[in-house]
Each structure stands twice: as C-alpha cells, then as structure tokens.
Design a protein around this motif. Structure first.
Motif, PDB file in Angstrom:
ATOM      1  N   ARG A   1     -35.070  30.429  25.777  1.00  0.00           N
ATOM      2  CA  ARG A   1     -34.328  30.991  24.643  1.00  0.00           C
ATOM      3  C   ARG A   1     -33.470  32.158  25.130  1.00  0.00           C
ATOM      4  NH1 ARG A   1     -38.193  32.747  20.105  1.00  0.00           N
ATOM      5  NH2 ARG A   1     -38.917  34.044  21.814  1.00  0.00           N
ATOM      6  N   GLU A   2     -32.323  32.316  24.483  1.00  0.00           N
ATOM      7  CA  GLU A   2     -31.418  33.418  24.789  1.00  0.00           C
ATOM      8  C   GLU A   2     -30.966  34.036  23.463  1.00  0.00           C
ATOM      9  OE1 GLU A   2     -27.871  34.173  28.012  1.00  0.00           O
ATOM     10  OE2 GLU A   2     -27.836  32.320  26.851  1.00  0.00           O
ATOM     11  N   GLN A   3     -30.958  35.371  23.391  1.00  0.00           N
ATOM     12  CA  GLN A   3     -30.607  36.062  22.158  1.00  0.00           C
ATOM     13  C   GLN A   3     -29.641  37.207  22.459  1.00  0.00           C
ATOM     14  OE1 GLN A   3     -34.352  36.589  19.517  1.00  0.00           O
ATOM     15  NE2 GLN A   3     -35.157  36.631  21.592  1.00  0.00           N
ATOM     16  N   ALA A   4     -28.672  37.401  21.583  1.00  0.00           N
ATOM     17  CA  ALA A   4     -27.744  38.516  21.703  1.00  0.00           C
ATOM     18  C   ALA A   4     -27.336  38.945  20.302  1.00  0.00           C
ATOM     19  CB  ALA A   4     -26.517  38.137  22.523  1.00  0.00           C
ATOM     20  N   ALA A   5     -27.095  40.222  20.121  1.00  0.00           N
ATOM     21  CA  ALA A   5     -26.699  40.728  18.810  1.00  0.00           C
ATOM     22  C   ALA A   5     -25.912  42.012  18.976  1.00  0.00           C
ATOM     23  CB  ALA A   5     -27.921  40.973  17.930  1.00  0.00           C
ATOM     24  N   LEU A   6     -24.998  42.232  18.050  1.00  0.00           N
ATOM     25  CA  LEU A   6     -24.212  43.463  17.993  1.00  0.00           C
ATOM     26  C   LEU A   6     -24.257  43.963  16.553  1.00  0.00           C
ATOM     27  CD1 LEU A   6     -22.384  45.387  19.638  1.00  0.00           C
ATOM     28  CD2 LEU A   6     -20.430  44.050  18.805  1.00  0.00           C
ATOM     29  N   THR A   7     -24.748  45.193  16.366  1.00  0.00           N
ATOM     30  CA  THR A   7     -24.963  45.753  15.033  1.00  0.00           C
ATOM     31  C   THR A   7     -24.186  47.061  14.890  1.00  0.00           C
ATOM     32  OG1 THR A   7     -27.204  44.832  14.993  1.00  0.00           O
ATOM     33  CG2 THR A   7     -26.716  46.556  13.397  1.00  0.00           C
ATOM     34  N   TYR A   8     -23.604  47.289  13.709  1.00  0.00           N
ATOM     35  CA  TYR A   8     -23.000  48.581  13.419  1.00  0.00           C
ATOM     36  C   TYR A   8     -23.636  49.166  12.169  1.00  0.00           C
ATOM     37  CZ  TYR A   8     -20.262  46.795   9.447  1.00  0.00           C
ATOM     38  OH  TYR A   8     -19.893  46.269   8.240  1.00  0.00           O
ATOM     39  N   ILE A   9     -23.737  50.482  12.120  1.00  0.00           N
ATOM     40  CA  ILE A   9     -24.248  51.202  10.951  1.00  0.00           C
ATOM     41  C   ILE A   9     -23.347  52.412  10.723  1.00  0.00           C
ATOM     42  CG2 ILE A   9     -26.205  52.416   9.922  1.00  0.00           C
ATOM     43  CD1 ILE A   9     -28.035  50.858  11.825  1.00  0.00           C
ATOM     44  N   PHE A  10     -22.711  52.468   9.563  1.00  0.00           N
ATOM     45  CA  PHE A  10     -21.825  53.573   9.211  1.00  0.00           C
ATOM     46  C   PHE A  10     -22.416  54.316   8.022  1.00  0.00           C
ATOM     47  CE2 PHE A  10     -18.366  55.150   6.445  1.00  0.00           C
ATOM     48  CZ  PHE A  10     -17.825  56.108   7.311  1.00  0.00           C
TER      49      PHE A  10
ATOM     50  N   GLY B   1     -24.815  64.785  -3.656  1.00  0.00           N
ATOM     51  CA  GLY B   1     -25.892  63.802  -3.785  1.00  0.00           C
ATOM     52  C   GLY B   1     -25.483  62.356  -3.655  1.00  0.00           C
ATOM     53  N   TRP B   2     -24.233  62.072  -3.242  1.00  0.00           N
ATOM     54  CA  TRP B   2     -23.782  60.693  -3.122  1.00  0.00           C
ATOM     55  C   TRP B   2     -23.470  60.357  -1.668  1.00  0.00           C
ATOM     56  CZ3 TRP B   2     -23.576  56.952  -6.873  1.00  0.00           C
ATOM     57  CH2 TRP B   2     -23.847  57.387  -8.170  1.00  0.00           C
ATOM     58  N   SER B   3     -23.837  59.129  -1.260  1.00  0.00           N
ATOM     59  CA  SER B   3     -23.618  58.704   0.127  1.00  0.00           C
ATOM     60  C   SER B   3     -23.347  57.210   0.188  1.00  0.00           C
ATOM     61  CB  SER B   3     -24.833  59.046   0.994  1.00  0.00           C
ATOM     62  OG  SER B   3     -25.989  58.358   0.529  1.00  0.00           O
ATOM     63  N   LEU B   4     -22.744  56.798   1.289  1.00  0.00           N
ATOM     64  CA  LEU B   4     -22.417  55.387   1.538  1.00  0.00           C
ATOM     65  C   LEU B   4     -23.044  54.950   2.843  1.00  0.00           C
ATOM     66  CD1 LEU B   4     -20.660  52.787   0.938  1.00  0.00           C
ATOM     67  CD2 LEU B   4     -18.915  53.850   2.389  1.00  0.00           C
ATOM     68  N   ARG B   5     -23.638  53.756   2.846  1.00  0.00           N
ATOM     69  CA  ARG B   5     -24.148  53.154   4.072  1.00  0.00           C
ATOM     70  C   ARG B   5     -23.604  51.743   4.174  1.00  0.00           C
ATOM     71  NH1 ARG B   5     -28.218  49.991   6.510  1.00  0.00           N
ATOM     72  NH2 ARG B   5     -29.214  50.977   8.340  1.00  0.00           N
ATOM     73  N   SER B   6     -22.968  51.441   5.298  1.00  0.00           N
ATOM     74  CA  SER B   6     -22.436  50.101   5.540  1.00  0.00           C
ATOM     75  C   SER B   6     -22.958  49.619   6.880  1.00  0.00           C
ATOM     76  CB  SER B   6     -20.904  50.129   5.550  1.00  0.00           C
ATOM     77  OG  SER B   6     -20.385  48.844   5.849  1.00  0.00           O
ATOM     78  N   SER B   7     -23.487  48.412   6.905  1.00  0.00           N
ATOM     79  CA  SER B   7     -24.033  47.869   8.157  1.00  0.00           C
ATOM     80  C   SER B   7     -23.705  46.389   8.267  1.00  0.00           C
ATOM     81  CB  SER B   7     -25.552  48.078   8.229  1.00  0.00           C
ATOM     82  OG  SER B   7     -26.204  47.430   7.154  1.00  0.00           O
ATOM     83  N   GLY B   8     -23.660  45.914   9.490  1.00  0.00           N
ATOM     84  CA  GLY B   8     -23.388  44.498   9.735  1.00  0.00           C
ATOM     85  C   GLY B   8     -23.866  44.094  11.110  1.00  0.00           C
ATOM     86  N   ARG B   9     -24.121  42.805  11.281  1.00  0.00           N
ATOM     87  CA  ARG B   9     -24.587  42.323  12.579  1.00  0.00           C
ATOM     88  C   ARG B   9     -24.060  40.922  12.844  1.00  0.00           C
ATOM     89  NH1 ARG B   9     -29.934  43.258  12.522  1.00  0.00           N
ATOM     90  NH2 ARG B   9     -30.472  41.287  11.496  1.00  0.00           N
ATOM     91  N   TYR B  10     -23.648  40.715  14.090  1.00  0.00           N
ATOM     92  CA  TYR B  10     -23.407  39.362  14.591  1.00  0.00           C
ATOM     93  C   TYR B  10     -24.601  38.989  15.444  1.00  0.00           C
ATOM     94  CZ  TYR B  10     -22.007  35.642  17.727  1.00  0.00           C
ATOM     95  OH  TYR B  10     -21.987  34.477  18.458  1.00  0.00           O
ATOM     96  N   GLN B  11     -25.127  37.792  15.237  1.00  0.00           N
ATOM     97  CA  GLN B  11     -26.346  37.350  15.910  1.00  0.00           C
ATOM     98  C   GLN B  11     -26.112  35.983  16.548  1.00  0.00           C
ATOM     99  OE1 GLN B  11     -29.559  36.872  13.115  1.00  0.00           O
ATOM    100  NE2 GLN B  11     -30.836  35.740  14.552  1.00  0.00           N
ATOM    101  N   TYR B  12     -26.487  35.870  17.816  1.00  0.00           N
ATOM    102  CA  TYR B  12     -26.398  34.597  18.529  1.00  0.00           C
ATOM    103  C   TYR B  12     -27.770  34.280  19.127  1.00  0.00           C
ATOM    104  CZ  TYR B  12     -25.523  31.242  22.274  1.00  0.00           C
ATOM    105  OH  TYR B  12     -25.585  30.145  23.105  1.00  0.00           O
ATOM    106  N   VAL B  13     -28.222  33.053  18.923  1.00  0.00           N
ATOM    107  CA  VAL B  13     -29.481  32.599  19.501  1.00  0.00           C
ATOM    108  C   VAL B  13     -29.300  31.164  19.962  1.00  0.00           C
ATOM    109  CG1 VAL B  13     -31.977  32.417  19.214  1.00  0.00           C
ATOM    110  CG2 VAL B  13     -30.690  33.981  17.744  1.00  0.00           C
ATOM    111  N   SER B  14     -29.830  30.842  21.122  1.00  0.00           N
ATOM    112  CA  SER B  14     -29.827  29.460  21.601  1.00  0.00           C
ATOM    113  C   SER B  14     -31.180  29.154  22.229  1.00  0.00           C
ATOM    114  CB  SER B  14     -28.711  29.226  22.627  1.00  0.00           C
ATOM    115  OG  SER B  14     -28.965  29.945  23.817  1.00  0.00           O
ATOM    116  N   SER B  15     -31.570  27.903  22.174  1.00  0.00           N
ATOM    117  CA  SER B  15     -32.837  27.497  22.795  1.00  0.00           C
ATOM    118  C   SER B  15     -32.741  26.067  23.281  1.00  0.00           C
ATOM    119  CB  SER B  15     -34.005  27.634  21.806  1.00  0.00           C
ATOM    120  OG  SER B  15     -33.917  26.657  20.785  1.00  0.00           O
TER     121      SER B  15
END
Length: 716
Positions: free
Chosen positions: A284-293, A300-314
């Motif tokens: 198996r091989e796994q790779a991922a790239l994640t961002y968190i802003f 008292g107000w805030s924003l959170r934005s996150s995303g991920r690209y995920q690759y897996v092969s087996s």
C-alpha cells in the motif's frame, strides 16, 4: 520466538527502553508524563461539537486518548488503542489483519476523520491507515455524528489529530524499539521556529514486524512535514504533507472454524498456522496534502477553513483457506482454498469551512457554528476471485500453486473493473446555549449525495439533527440527555454476482442517550456513565452461501457504558472502562434473522489500567503499571458446513493482562536529562484465544499472543 522474547524481557528488565513509538516524553512535573505534541488538555474535546468544549459539559459520550497514553502502553496501531474504550469491540480479525483498523463502536462500523476531514476508502480492499507516530490525540465520539460530519455510521466516529508545529524555539526526539516477532521501530520528531510567526515540524517512522502467522510480515516507512505561517497573529495558515510506504502489510487471512473454534478430530490448529502461501503479498502507498486556515475577526468571531487531497493505492495477491472442509475428505484434514488479486487506486478531496462566534441574548450565551463541507472521491478497482488448491492443515505442503500477481493471473476467474465516484455536499448549523448551569446543544444539517457506481447513478438527500441538554451542579454532577440521527450513503450493489441490481440506498440511524458525568471538585478526576439505544435501518446483508446481497430490516443496539479517569494521591493514576451492550435484528425479510446478533459485535467488557509513578523520593522518575482487559463473548453467527448442527454462536470471553515499566534516567543526573527507558508486555500470560468468528463463512481469527518490546529514547 522464545529466544527473542527472552531478549526483549531482559532488555526491559535492564530498563533499556522508552515510550514505544514516541520517546518524546518529558516530565513537566513529578506527577505527569506528557508528549512533546500536547496542545489540548485531556478534559477537553473538539470533535463532539467542532468547538473546544470541556468533556464535563458536553451532552454526549466522548473518550480521549492522548499520545502519552499510546506511548505509555506501547500501542502500535489504532486497533490496539481502542482496546481501552468502553463500547468498542476491538481487533475484529485478531492478529491476521493489521493492514486495517477493524473494530465496532456500539455495534457498528465507525469511520475515521483526520484533522476534522474524513479518511476516504476505496471500492474493495483499499483503506487508509494512519501510523500512530503521526498522532497527537484520538477522540472517540459515540453515537450518530452526521449532523456535523455528513456520512457517518450510527455508532459514532473516531477523530484523529495530527502532530502540528509548536511555538517553541527547537524541540525534538528520537527513539528505537525492539521486540519479539522481530518488532522494530525507529521514530524521529523535530520542530521549532523558523522566523517571526513561522513554525515547522517534521516527524517520521520506520517500523515493522513479523506476524503471528508463519508467512506474514509488515513494514512501513512514513514521514510527515508541517509548516505554519502567521502563528500568534489573527490569521494563520498551516500546510501539512504526509507520505507512507507499506511494501508489506502482514497477513490478511483467516483460520477455518473447524480446528480452531469448532472441534476437529485431528486436534487444534496452531496460532502460527498459515493457510496461504509464502508468496502472498499486500502492499500500500499513501500520500496526502492538507491545509488549515484560521482567522480571528475579533469580537468573538473566527473562521476555520480546511481541505485535503488524499491518494491511496494498494496491490494484493493472496491464496487463502475458505473455511470449509473438503467434502471428499472423511479424515477432515483437507481445507478448501481460494485465490484473488486486486489493484486499487483512490483519489479524494475533502473540504470543511466553519464560522464560529459568540452572541449574548439576555442571560443566555450562544456559541454559534455555521459550516459547509464537501467530499469527492474517485475509486477504481481491478479485481478477480478464483480457485486454489486444497491444503492439509495438519501437514501443510506449500508451493502447490503460484500466488496470482495480477487479476489476470487468478485461476478460473473473470477479472472485473469497478469504479465508484462519490460526491457529497452538506451545510450545517449549531447553537450551544449556556445559562447558569444549563448547557443546551441544537444542531441541524442538510446533505446531498450522489454515487456513480457500476454504470448507475444514485442520488439522495437527508436532513439530520441533534438535540442535547446537560446541567452542571455545584457538587460536580452533570446529568444529560441527547437525541441524534445519522445518514450514510452506501456503495454496495444488491443482487448476486450473476444478476446484479441497483446500488443500495443510504442507511439511517437514530439514538437516544442519557447519562451523568461527575467531576470530583478540585480534582481532574472524571467519571461518566451512559445508557443508549440506537436503531439502524436499510442494513445491507450478504448470504455467504448464495452471495445474495439484500437491503432490508432494522437492527437495534442497547447498552450501558462507564468510564473513569482518576489521577490519585501518591503518584497513582487509574483508568476504567466498562460496557455492556446487546445488538440484535428486530426487522428482516428473513424471519430466521430476527432476534439474532450482528457478526463481530461483542456483549461488552471491562478494562482497568493502574500506574504508579512516585512524585518524589528515591524512586522519582520511575513508573510501573499494568492493565487487565476482559472482552465478553462475541456473536459469531451459525456454522452452515458439515455435520455440526447446534454449533455455538458466540466466541468465548477472554481476559488478558498487560504490564509496563519506565524510568526517566534524567532523574539520576542533569547530564542525562531527556533520556527515558521503558518496556511493555501485552498478553503477559500468553493466553491463546479466539478474537472473533464469522461462522456463516466458516472463518475465525486468533487474537494476539504475548508481545514484549523495549525502547530507548532521547528528547530535547
């Protein structure tokens, strides 16, 4: 194996070890060992509400496992970590499937989320697995959580948190471990500041072991790197990359029921027995790239934005025992075998955007959350199932056939290409209200899902919601009640392999939970108790004899759970987890199934951990402890093969003991500061037991025998 075990215990008794898999423990005070990565207190969780909320004020059952817990107990994977969580039936395939983290939560499969984003899976045998060296903490959310996360099962979910950059000049750790079954780990972790507001961190691990079965071997190399820009300011951006290479994934096989769980005139099969072939493989091989802003608007107000690209092969090619005896062998020595091969890939994108703020209306404080998320995955599979030669289990001869290297080389088969594309979009809102000692949570979500699979398109939409209330008292008691629902699209195809029908409809669930939480005033001691009832509909079932896949019926899970975390005087620390549950079918098109359980779901169990680490005196820096784990009987179905009417339908319960010893050598001399040694032994008395059986298939799995490991580590 005995010689290697002796070496490991000798090393441990010589204190030549550190916290396995981490070795980045340090002692902030005399009573607590913490891992370099700790960013959230143990008595607080974010996964239940997507906001940092004290456990004692959350009207829901949540269990927190820290990296310190993983290190101190010498745990090697998520499956092992969940042994100590009430409501979990762990290690569904015992020692024979370390390639997966397979467990049941309140009787149901539970998805995993990493840094708030779902870990997507493939069509068939492809599934990601996160090495524990990458984790800062684990939060087990019990009960339906679709209202905040979208597709999720009724039993709950497991939220994993990665190690992130810390605001320190320079820090790091390195450790090395050795154990029986050729177990080894080399872990490294380093990070610091790279300038004003810029933080970085890199951690990696090379680990592996032989498995309990004769031909199994696992091997992994993994590395993660993260950088945060804008730390300490109103806006920060973190980029996290991770890569794992698993050239060998242990054994993914079964044991036949006859000769393990059921009697065989030739005796019992050894836990070392392997019904496959030496050339079986699973990579198996796994790779991922994640961002968190993150951005703080102020007021008292805030924003959170996150995303991920995920690759897996087996890729895998396996010859395995089918479970049934050869009908032409009256001596009951020959077992049928089968073969298959699969080549799979997954590309997935997951995004989550949250706006969080606080509003005051009269005496009521509102913590408000608005969010939208999206999940997209494209999974491909090239697979074939075929025949194989028989094997004499009591005098095995290997090499009677080649292991298929690709689906095209599987004997007597027709290779198939499958592709499943999933898209899901959701919007959600939540209001956490507090007035005096009262805490009320109201959440709602609308989902739209589309599945393109097997040449068909299936669209669905669902509104899920949650309501919960908790009341805190001056004496530390906090009774609560909650109601929540779940929604989970499914990719199974109904019918038989020769007459396939439509894609299964989404399953849905609902739960009512009532409980009480008690915080001993002036201490971090927390005790929780809960009763729950969960109903799930649109359950997909498969008949192993006809291969008919149907969708109908309703299952119900009821149970009680008790957990306690108690730092005690004189350096003692205790933990307890108890659960008792029953899951059964209450509606089904086949009347024979009504009242029966679900394969692999246990009745519950109890675990207790106790550690002694003196706060002062000559033994300061020393720790010794252990654990007792009892797992009650697990439903195993009915055995359809041979002349075994009335075969048992539950695997026997079992009780295991673990032990640990640790010493902070820095307590001897300041020149040795940061050097820690320890040893861990699980299943101390080497008990041989069956973890689970699927008697409908004739399959069983042995649990893990005694394992011992020793490690030495240094941190700065």
């Amino acid at each position: 194996m005995t010689r290697r075990l002796g070496i490991a215990i000798l090393l441990g008794s010589a204190a030549f070890a550190a916290a396995p898999g981490y070795a980045q423990t340090l002692r902030e005070d005399a009573s607590e060992v913490i891992v370099v990565t700790g960013q959230h207190p143990r008595d607080q969780a974010s996964s239940g509400t997507k906001t940092d909320t004290p456990l004692a004020e959350t009207p829901q059952s949540i269990t927190v496992i820290t990296a310190d817990d993983i290190a101190g107990l010498g745990l090697q994977n998520l499956n092992q970590a969940l042994r100590f969580v009430a409501g979990v039936t762990p290690e569904q395939r015992g020692s024979s499937a370390e390639v997966y983290d397979q467990f049941k939560l309140r009787g149901f499969d539970a998805p995993q989320f990493l840094d708030g984003l779902k870990l997507q899976g493939g069509v068939g045998y492809l599934s990601p697995q996160i090495d524990v060296s990458r984790l800062d903490r684990i939060e087990v959310v019990k009960g339906p959580a679709s209202v905040l996360y979208g597709q999720s099962g009724p039993g709950g979910l497991v939220a994993l948190s990665s190690k992130m950059p810390l605001d320190r000049n320079l820090y790091g750790a390195i450790s090395g471990s050795y154990g029986n079954y050729d177990l080894y780990r080399v872990d490294a972790d380093i990070g610091g500041r790279a300038g004003e507001g810029v933080l970085w961190r890199i951690n990696g691990s090379a680990n592996g072991a032989s498995t309990q079965q004769r031909f199994g071997e696992r091997e992994r190399q993994t590395v993660s790197a993260a950088v945060t820009v804008g730390s300490g300011s109103s806006s920060s951006f973190t980029l996290l990359g991770a890569y794992s290479h698993d050239p060998k994934n242990g054994t993914y096989s079964v044991f036949p029921a006859s000769g393990t769980f059921l009697e065989n005139p030739n005796g019992k099969l050894s836990t070392k027995w392997d019904g496959g072939e030496p050339d079986n493989f699973f990579s198996r091989e796994q790779a991922a790239l994640t961002y968190i802003f993150n951005h703080d608007f102020g007021s008292g107000w805030s924003l959170r934005s996150s995303g991920r690209y995920q690759y897996v092969s087996s890729k895998l090619g396996i010859v395995y025992p089918g479970g049934s005896l050869d009908s032409n062998d009256p001596a009951q020595r020959l077992y049928d075998r089968y073969s298959y091969a699969s080549d799979e890939q997954l590309n997935a994108w997951t995004f989550d955007n949250q706006l969080h703020g606080t509003v005051i209306t009269g005496p009521v404080k509102h913590d408000i959350l608005f969010g939208t998320d999206r999940q997209v995955s494209h999974a491909k599979q090239f697979v074939a199932f075929g025949s194989a030669t028989d094997i004499d289990a009591f005098n095995p001869v290997y090499g009677t056939m080649p292991v298929p290297r690709t689906p095209l080389t599987v004997p007597d088969s027709t290779p198939q290409r499958n592709q499943v594309n999933l898209r899901q979009q959701g919007v959600y809102a939540q209001d956490q209200m507090s007035v005096g000692g009262l805490r009320v949570v109201l959440s709602g979500r609308q989902d739209w899902a589309r599945i393109d699979a097997y040449g068909q398109t299936s669209k669905s939409e669902k509104f899920t919601w949650r309501a919960g209330a908790l009341y805190t008292t001056s004496i530390g008691l906090a009774p609560y009640v909650s109601y929540s629902t779940s929604f989970e699209p499914q990719t199974s195809r109904l019918g038989t392999p020769d007459a396939l029908g439509e894609v299964a409809k989404p399953s849905s669930g609902k739960q009512i939970e009532a409980g009480v939480k008690y915080t001993v005033p002036g201490t971090p001691i927390l005790l929780t108790a809960a009763w729950f009832k969960i109903d799930q509909t649109n359950l997909v079932t498969s008949n192993p004899l006809t291969n008919l896949v149907t969708q109908a019926g309703k299952v119900r899970s009821r149970g009680v759970e008790v957990e306690a975390t108690a730092p005690l005087p004189y350096g003692f620390n205790a933990k307890l987890a108890f659960s008792r549950q029953r899951l059964k079918t209450i509606e089904d098109t086949n009347p024979a199934n009504i009242g029966k359980g679900i394969l692999g779901v246990g009745r519950g169990g109890i675990s207790a951990n106790l550690e002694w680490a003196p706060n002062d005196g000559a033994l300061q820096g020393f720790a010794i402890g252990g654990a007792v784990r009892h797992v009650d009987k697990v439903y195993a179905g009915t055995y359809p093969y041979g002349a075994t009417p009335g075969a048992p339908t539950n695997t026997p319960s079992y009780t295991l003991a673990d032990a640990l010893i640790r010493y902070d050598i820095g307590a001897l001399s300041s020149r040795l500061k940061g050097l820690t040694v320890s040893a861990n032994v699980t299943n101390l008395f080497d008990k041989k037991y069956i973890s689970t059986c699927y008697l409908d298939y004739g399959w069983c799995w042995y649990g893990n025998r005694r394992t011992a490991q020793a490690t030495i580590g240094y941190r700065f």
